[in-house]
Motif scaffolding. Structure first.
Motif, short mmCIF file in Angstrom:
data_model
loop_
_atom_site.label_atom_id
_atom_site.label_comp_id
_atom_site.label_asym_id
_atom_site.label_seq_id
_atom_site.Cartn_x
_atom_site.Cartn_y
_atom_site.Cartn_z
N HIS A 122 -22.67 10.82 -10.10
CA HIS A 122 -23.74 10.00 -10.66
C HIS A 122 -24.79 9.56 -9.65
CE1 HIS A 122 -21.43 9.89 -14.28
NE2 HIS A 122 -20.50 9.07 -13.83
N LEU A 152 -25.70 4.64 -9.14
CA LEU A 152 -25.97 4.03 -10.44
C LEU A 152 -26.38 2.57 -10.31
CD1 LEU A 152 -23.24 5.54 -12.77
CD2 LEU A 152 -25.70 5.98 -12.78
N ALA A 202 -20.38 1.87 -11.15
CA ALA A 202 -21.51 1.86 -12.08
C ALA A 202 -21.86 0.43 -12.44
CB ALA A 202 -21.16 2.65 -13.33
#
Length: 261
Positions: free
Chosen positions: A88, A91, A172
């Protein structure tokens, strides 16, 4: 399709409950329990103090395991081509960027914007080590670790030189956490080289069209299960337990067989 064999010269692993490959290997083998207290975020000591203070979690964890793997391999970081992989990216910064653009778009932090790009960790590594070697930054969603490993081994095979492979993911934040969940910090790194070192572990990769993956089954699994990079653990379990191999999911219709000797 099979790739030429490579050797693993250096290994590094870091999470807040498994802060180092020696600790992780002992927990995987059942030789020790994980520390009760979470370790503090590593400090990327190869950066200048100003850059170190501004470095986000992605950079801190990536540079930590990269440096440890190079040290284990006794390789100069500046001389290694590298592959950096993250499911990711950052984030936390992405969440900040989205929220700020909605509420106060003129107040976007230039530093945070600079750190939002997916290759930020690789860029910091090249700056911190003074390296002019090539680097690659990639993502393949839930198959990121396998895709990055394949890329690194391919570069070793094609260029005939050692390659540093670094994979990492962090916590996240905000609404993004509902669609791209990830907990804690997790990083892992390998220094891979052409065959020739007699005492190093040899590794071979083979791609086929059968999906599926070896499950994690060690005491370490529960400690990192919620991190987006958790699919890397069966690889490190196989290394720690000296298993002959494992299987990683490479895509929805492809698998990556990994064998060691």
């Amino acid at each position: 399709m099979a790739l030429p064999a490579v050797v693993i010269e250096g290994v590094a692993f870091w999470s807040s409950r498994l802060p180092g490959w020696d600790v992780a290997r002992a927990v995987i083998r059942g030789e020790a329990a994980a520390p009760d207290a979470a370790a503090p975020r590593p400090a990327p000591t190869l950066l200048a103090p100003t850059e170190r203070r501004r470095a986000p979690d992605t950079v801190a964890i990536a540079l930590e395991v990269a440096a440890r793997a190079c040290n284990a391999a006794q390789r100069s970081p500046a001389e290694l081509a590298s592959v950096f992989a993250s499911t990711h990216g950052d984030l936390a910064i992405s969440d900040y960027m989205c929220a700020t653009l909605v509420d106060t778009p003129t107040l976007i932090s230039p530093v945070k914007f600079h750190n939002s790009v997916h290759n930020a960790a690789a860029g910091y590594w090249s700056i911190g080590t003074g390296s002019f070697a090539t680097y690659t930054a990639l993502s393949a969603f839930r198959h990121t670790f396998a895709a990055g490993l394949l890329e690194a081994v391919t570069q070793v095979a094609c260029d005939g030189r050692p390659v540093l492979y670094v994979a990492f993911d962090i916590e996240a934040k905000g609404p993004l956490a509902t669609i791209a969940p990830s907990k804690g910090l997790l990083g892992a790194a390998l220094v891979l080289a052409p065959c020739g070192a007699a005492t190093a572990t040899r590794m071979r990769l083979r791609i086929d069209e059968q999906p599926g993956a070896t499950p994690a089954n060690s005491p370490a699994a529960a400690l990192i299960a919620q991190n987006a990079l958790a699919p890397c653990l069966p690889f490190f379990e196989a290394l720690a337990l000296q298993r002959p191999g494992l299987r990683l999911q490479l895509g929805e219709r492809a698998g990556l067989d990994v064998t060691f000797d």
